[in-house]
Design a protein around this motif. Structure first.
Motif, PDB file in Angstrom:
ATOM      1  N   PHE A 177       5.227 -18.042   1.294  1.00  4.89           N
ATOM      2  CA  PHE A 177       5.116 -16.674   1.789  1.00  4.89           C
ATOM      3  C   PHE A 177       6.497 -16.030   1.871  1.00  4.89           C
ATOM      4  O   PHE A 177       7.529 -16.706   1.870  1.00  4.89           O
ATOM      5  N   ASN A 178       6.490 -14.695   1.939  1.00  6.62           N
ATOM      6  CA  ASN A 178       7.711 -13.915   2.161  1.00  6.62           C
ATOM      7  C   ASN A 178       7.824 -13.435   3.596  1.00  6.62           C
ATOM      8  O   ASN A 178       8.921 -13.124   4.072  1.00  6.62           O
ATOM      9  N   ALA A 179       6.697 -13.311   4.277  1.00  7.45           N
ATOM     10  CA  ALA A 179       6.693 -12.823   5.657  1.00  7.45           C
ATOM     11  C   ALA A 179       5.422 -13.306   6.332  1.00  7.45           C
ATOM     12  O   ALA A 179       4.444 -13.669   5.665  1.00  7.45           O
ATOM     13  N   ARG A 180       5.412 -13.288   7.671  1.00  5.21           N
ATOM     14  CA  ARG A 180       4.243 -13.726   8.432  1.00  5.21           C
ATOM     15  C   ARG A 180       3.330 -12.578   8.826  1.00  5.21           C
ATOM     16  O   ARG A 180       2.266 -12.804   9.397  1.00  5.21           O
ATOM     17  N   SER A 181       3.729 -11.365   8.563  1.00  7.50           N
ATOM     18  CA  SER A 181       2.881 -10.211   8.873  1.00  7.50           C
ATOM     19  C   SER A 181       3.255  -9.065   7.954  1.00  7.50           C
ATOM     20  O   SER A 181       4.342  -9.054   7.347  1.00  7.50           O
ATOM     21  N   CYS A 182       2.373  -8.084   7.846  1.00  7.72           N
ATOM     22  CA  CYS A 182       2.675  -6.880   7.070  1.00  7.72           C
ATOM     23  C   CYS A 182       3.873  -6.145   7.666  1.00  7.72           C
ATOM     24  O   CYS A 182       4.733  -5.635   6.949  1.00  7.72           O
ATOM     25  N   GLN A 183       3.910  -6.093   9.008  1.00  5.48           N
ATOM     26  CA  GLN A 183       4.955  -5.355   9.701  1.00  5.48           C
ATOM     27  C   GLN A 183       6.343  -5.960   9.473  1.00  5.48           C
ATOM     28  O   GLN A 183       7.345  -5.257   9.563  1.00  5.48           O
ATOM     29  N   ARG A 184       6.408  -7.256   9.176  1.00  9.69           N
ATOM     30  CA  ARG A 184       7.700  -7.895   8.958  1.00  9.69           C
ATOM     31  C   ARG A 184       8.374  -7.374   7.687  1.00  9.69           C
ATOM     32  O   ARG A 184       9.593  -7.468   7.556  1.00  9.69           O
TER      33      ARG A 184
END
Length: 513
Positions: free
Chosen positions: A130-137
């Motif tokens: 993954f690149n991030a754990r949430s959309c907001q990140r």
């Protein structure tokens, strides 16, 4: 099929074939089917068509602001907040019941996903890569992503798209036959769950270039070089194509989705038939959601046709979360990464996918309704002068000021709004300096979609930086202009040569958007 403005109609009928489209009557069809299948449209009347043509006509005077110019998103325009929440407000014309769905969608957009197996089964399924754990990140405060501040810094919400030549291509004229990398997939992920190797580490080096401007002024551009260092699964291969991407701002997406495809195609001029040096053309992409060719609207190269499909693709590639449109539980992992595919996943429970259809509906509703803040200083003399400079240098050839959205049965917030996004949503050759040399659907390696400019003056307030372009290389609006080439070379050169006062006025106008 619905009537287009009379001026637009001639362009549509003469240019559809060049764009790979089938034209019929006074509208446009993609691959012989009705356009805009993602919208439930109420046809425009002849009187409405005439009104639309009048209200979207180019400005002819610059002594005062145009009517409704401060309302960037029509009735959906939100009041300007003076904090970092300026891009995080629901459409101003949203009913209370729909605002509740917006807030639940916001919760899913911000949710931190966790690895499987987990006791919080509604939130598990992260990765394995993954690149991030949430959309907001990635879309921090619903604004632009964070490229590195200085050479050697670790980027935030930035990654490399990756592909290789070959593979099957849909029956769309001009579509480039490319495919994901056989090992690394379509996007490089720099984070991983425990026990797995990350795909790479992004290294960026900058080389400064001095640009001489009129009246003794100068600007310094930083030219980036990108390296996919420390590949975790073997060498990439000499035919691998990379493209750096920074997450774009989220405001106004639903309004752009509601612009008639015919009105966008009306401005396409792939052969520069009018001789103005501008050759915008549409990206025609294959839609998973509708299983047919559609007009691309979203992404730096207009590679996605709808907000729902764009959101589902981001869940799969950025976070490794499956959905009904992208059901693979391992996200972007390929058959060349068996340990990733064999790792525990979060599908198979009551959700079926890691985010189910209801969850996707809520995230789509949220993404569709992030409100555009009102314009500032629209009547300021310097801003008005900058607007005239914007027109005189032909910036409006690509950054088209105004559209009117479809009248819609089920999306009142986006229905029949006069909007001011300053984009034509078409592809343009931006020159060798900005080229990534990686095709995407119909777009070639030098083409980019014209980004909307609304909200651009609030970037520093929301995102904490003022970095622009697809990879954040430009550290100011002036630097972003000076990177323009290709079809925009003449406009860029005009900015270099104009008086310092006019350059300042142009920037003041852009900062008011």
């Amino acid at each position: 099929m619905f009537p287009s403005p009379p001026i637009a109609l001639g362009r549509i009928l003469t240019r559809c074939a060049v764009a790979g489209l089938a034209c019929a009557g006074t509208g446009v069809a993609l691959a012989g089917q009705p356009d805009d299948p993602h919208l439930r449209i109420v046809p425009r009347t002849d009187a409405e068509t005439a009104r639309i043509e009048a209200v979207t006509a180019p400005a002819t005077g610059f002594a005062a602001a145009e009517p409704f110019e401060e309302m960037s998103a029509g009735a959906a325009t939100v009041r300007v907040r003076r904090n970092r929440d300026a891009f995080s407000q629901p459409s101003a014309n949203m009913e209370l019941a729909r605002e509740l769905d917006f807030k639940v969608g916001n919760g899913l957009f911000r949710k931190l996903w966790v690895s499987s197996p987990s006791s919080t089964r509604a939130s598990d399924g992260l990765g394995p890569l993954f690149n991030a754990r949430s959309c907001q990140r990635c879309h921090v405060k619903d604004g632009r992503g964070h490229p590195p501040e200085h050479e050697g810094d670790s980027p935030v919400s930035m990654f490399l798209r990756v592909s290789v030549p070959g593979g099957d291509a849909p029956d769309i004229p001009g579509y480039h036959a490319t495919q994901p990398h056989p090992v690394y997939g379509g996007q490089l992920q720099d984070f991983t769950l425990a026990g797995l190797a990350a795909e790479y580490r992004l290294v960026i080096d900058y080389l400064d270039r001095v640009v001489e401007l009129s009246e003794g002024e100068t600007a310094i551009l930083r030219a980036p070089t990108y390296t996919a260092a420390e590949p975790g699964h073997g060498a990439f291969g000499n035919d691998t194509m990379f493209s750096p991407r920074v997450a774009p701002q989220m405001i106004g997406l639903g309004l752009l989705e509601a612009v008639p495809a015919a009105d966008i195609l009306a401005w396409a001029d792939p052969d520069d038939a009018d001789g103005d040096g501008i050759s915008g053309r549409p990206n025609i992409v294959w839609s998973r959601e509708f299983d047919r060719p559609m007009l691309g609207r979203f992404g730096h190269k207009a590679g996605m046709p709808t907000i729902r499909e764009q959101s589902a693709a981001a869940f799969a590639r950025d976070i490794g979360i499956s959905s009904p449109l992208f059901p693979a539980p391992w996200g972007d992992c390929t058959a060349g990464q068996p340990a990733c595919r064999d790792a525990p996943h979060g599908d198979g429970d009551a959700r079926v996918d890691e985010i189910d259809g209801t969850g996707m509906d809520l995230v789509t509703h949220y993404s569709r309704n992030l409100g555009v803040p009102a314009r500032r200083r629209v009547a300021d003399p310097q801003v008005l002068r900058g607007k005239q400079v914007f027109y005189d240098t032909a910036c409006t050839s690509c950054h088209r000021p105004k559209f009117v959205t479809h009248r819609l049965e089920d999306r009142p917030e986006q229905s029949f709004q006069l909007i001011w996004p300053y984009t034509d949503m078409l592809l343009h050759d931006m020159g060798e300096g900005l080229a990534d040399n990686r095709p995407e659907a119909v777009a070639d390696g030098r083409e980019w979609r014209t980004p909307p400019l609304w909200g651009i003056g609030l970037t520093r307030q929301v995102s904490g930086h003022s970095y622009f372009l697809h990879d954040g290389r430009a550290r100011s609006l002036l630097e972003a202009i000076l990177w323009h080439g290709g079809e925009a070379q003449a406009a860029r050169d005009a900015v270099v040569a104009m008086s310092a006062a006019d350059r300042q006025a142009l920037i003041a106008f852009l900062e008011s958007l």
